[in-house]
Write a protein that holds these residues in place. Structure first.
Motif, mmCIF file in Angstrom:
data_model
loop_
_atom_site.group_PDB
_atom_site.id
_atom_site.type_symbol
_atom_site.label_atom_id
_atom_site.label_comp_id
_atom_site.label_asym_id
_atom_site.label_seq_id
_atom_site.Cartn_x
_atom_site.Cartn_y
_atom_site.Cartn_z
ATOM 1 N N ALA A 161 0.825 -1.212 0.000
ATOM 2 C CA ALA A 161 0.000 0.000 0.000
ATOM 3 C C ALA A 161 0.857 1.259 0.000
ATOM 4 N N ASP A 162 2.104 1.148 0.398
ATOM 5 C CA ASP A 162 3.004 2.290 0.416
ATOM 6 C C ASP A 162 3.846 2.394 -0.849
ATOM 7 N N ALA A 163 3.578 1.534 -1.826
ATOM 8 C CA ALA A 163 4.337 1.581 -3.076
ATOM 9 C C ALA A 163 4.101 2.919 -3.760
ATOM 10 N N GLY A 164 5.105 3.417 -4.372
ATOM 11 C CA GLY A 164 4.987 4.703 -5.040
ATOM 12 C C GLY A 164 4.652 4.553 -6.509
ATOM 13 N N PRO A 165 4.415 5.668 -7.157
ATOM 14 C CA PRO A 165 4.173 5.646 -8.602
ATOM 15 C C PRO A 165 5.370 5.044 -9.331
ATOM 16 N N GLY A 166 5.090 4.470 -10.487
ATOM 17 C CA GLY A 166 6.159 3.898 -11.296
ATOM 18 C C GLY A 166 5.677 2.726 -12.110
ATOM 19 N N ALA A 167 6.610 2.116 -12.815
ATOM 20 C CA ALA A 167 6.318 0.973 -13.676
ATOM 21 C C ALA A 167 6.360 -0.317 -12.861
ATOM 22 N N TYR A 168 5.350 -1.154 -13.046
ATOM 23 C CA TYR A 168 5.258 -2.435 -12.346
ATOM 24 C C TYR A 168 4.793 -3.512 -13.332
ATOM 25 N N PHE A 169 5.411 -4.675 -13.251
ATOM 26 C CA PHE A 169 4.859 -5.836 -13.931
ATOM 27 C C PHE A 169 3.778 -6.394 -13.016
ATOM 28 N N VAL A 170 2.609 -6.694 -13.582
ATOM 29 C CA VAL A 170 1.472 -7.122 -12.765
ATOM 30 C C VAL A 170 0.756 -8.312 -13.392
ATOM 31 N N GLU A 171 0.023 -8.982 -12.526
ATOM 32 C CA GLU A 171 -0.897 -10.041 -12.938
ATOM 33 C C GLU A 171 -2.309 -9.548 -12.624
ATOM 34 N N TRP A 172 -3.230 -9.710 -13.585
ATOM 35 C CA TRP A 172 -4.627 -9.321 -13.401
ATOM 36 C C TRP A 172 -5.405 -10.494 -12.830
ATOM 37 N N THR A 173 -6.305 -10.216 -11.906
ATOM 38 C CA THR A 173 -7.210 -11.223 -11.341
ATOM 39 C C THR A 173 -8.627 -10.679 -11.390
ATOM 40 N N VAL A 174 -9.543 -11.494 -11.903
ATOM 41 C CA VAL A 174 -10.968 -11.146 -11.914
ATOM 42 C C VAL A 174 -11.670 -12.103 -10.960
ATOM 43 N N ASP A 175 -12.252 -11.557 -9.892
ATOM 44 C CA ASP A 175 -12.931 -12.360 -8.872
ATOM 45 C C ASP A 175 -14.449 -12.275 -9.010
ATOM 46 N N GLU A 176 -14.922 -12.274 -10.221
ATOM 47 C CA GLU A 176 -16.355 -12.196 -10.509
ATOM 48 C C GLU A 176 -16.669 -13.230 -11.577
ATOM 49 N N ALA A 177 -17.736 -14.004 -11.381
ATOM 50 C CA ALA A 177 -18.144 -14.971 -12.397
ATOM 51 C C ALA A 177 -18.616 -14.219 -13.638
ATOM 52 N N ILE A 178 -18.249 -14.735 -14.784
ATOM 53 C CA ILE A 178 -18.584 -14.093 -16.061
ATOM 54 C C ILE A 178 -19.754 -14.825 -16.699
ATOM 55 N N THR A 179 -20.753 -14.068 -17.067
ATOM 56 C CA THR A 179 -21.945 -14.612 -17.724
ATOM 57 C C THR A 179 -22.102 -13.935 -19.075
ATOM 58 N N TRP A 180 -22.048 -14.731 -20.138
ATOM 59 C CA TRP A 180 -22.194 -14.190 -21.481
ATOM 60 C C TRP A 180 -23.554 -13.493 -21.592
ATOM 61 N N GLY A 181 -23.552 -12.273 -22.102
ATOM 62 C CA GLY A 181 -24.784 -11.510 -22.258
ATOM 63 C C GLY A 181 -25.113 -10.641 -21.051
ATOM 64 N N ARG A 182 -24.475 -10.897 -19.913
ATOM 65 C CA ARG A 182 -24.709 -10.062 -18.733
ATOM 66 C C ARG A 182 -23.509 -9.143 -18.496
ATOM 67 N N ASN A 183 -22.334 -9.730 -18.223
ATOM 68 C CA ASN A 183 -21.147 -8.905 -18.020
ATOM 69 C C ASN A 183 -20.052 -9.206 -19.050
ATOM 70 N N ALA A 184 -20.427 -9.885 -20.123
ATOM 71 C CA ALA A 184 -19.526 -10.143 -21.255
ATOM 72 C C ALA A 184 -20.349 -10.078 -22.538
ATOM 73 N N ARG A 185 -19.789 -9.418 -23.542
ATOM 74 C CA ARG A 185 -20.502 -9.301 -24.820
ATOM 75 C C ARG A 185 -19.495 -9.030 -25.921
ATOM 76 N N PRO A 186 -19.904 -9.213 -27.187
ATOM 77 C CA PRO A 186 -18.992 -8.894 -28.286
ATOM 78 C C PRO A 186 -18.561 -7.427 -28.217
#
Length: 131
Positions: free
Chosen positions: A35-60
């Motif tokens: 939480a004390d990290a400062g601005p700058g470049a970081y390599f990161v991994e994305w995590t989505v903790d929400e179930a995905i439902t086509w047509g609800r929160n995913a679409r073309p």
């Protein structure tokens, strides 16, 4: 994926958000690093903790190419979606592969399609990684 962290802020209940900039957009998401990290470049991994439902929160997607942006109370991610084993899927956003839990199998013809995901800001996170 390499992102530029513009700022990190701690909110009530210990929630830490990072405002990040990529080559294809910016958004504020949960930060799972220091939480004390400062601005700058970081390599990161994305995590989505929400179930995905086509047509609800995913679409073309209306366009092509990776994108990340604010969408009201959510973060919008645009990438190529591909199903994997066990009913899951992977969203490829630039050089990042984000594993997703799907509520239902994807419809026919979606494999490799450009899609947009609409994920609650509290359900998407970045974790810094060492490369």
């Amino acid at each position: 994926m390499l992102v530029e962290v513009e700022k990190i802020a701690t909110f009530p209940r210990g929630r830490v958000l990072a405002q990040v900039q990529t080559g294809f957009g910016r958004a504020a998401v949960i930060w799972r690093g220091d939480a004390d990290a400062g601005p700058g470049a970081y390599f990161v991994e994305w995590t989505v903790d929400e179930a995905i439902t086509w047509g609800r929160n995913a679409r073309p997607a209306a366009g092509t190419g990776p994108e990340v942006r604010h969408g009201g109370h959510c973060v919008v991610l645009r990438g190529r979606l591909s199903p994997v084993e066990d009913g899951a899927a992977v969203l490829q956003v630039d050089d990042a592969n984000i594993l997703l839990d799907m509520t239902d199998p994807l419809p026919d013809g979606v494999d490799g399609m450009w899609v947009e995901l609409f994920v609650d800001r509290d359900k998407i996170a970045l974790s810094p990684i060492r490369i």
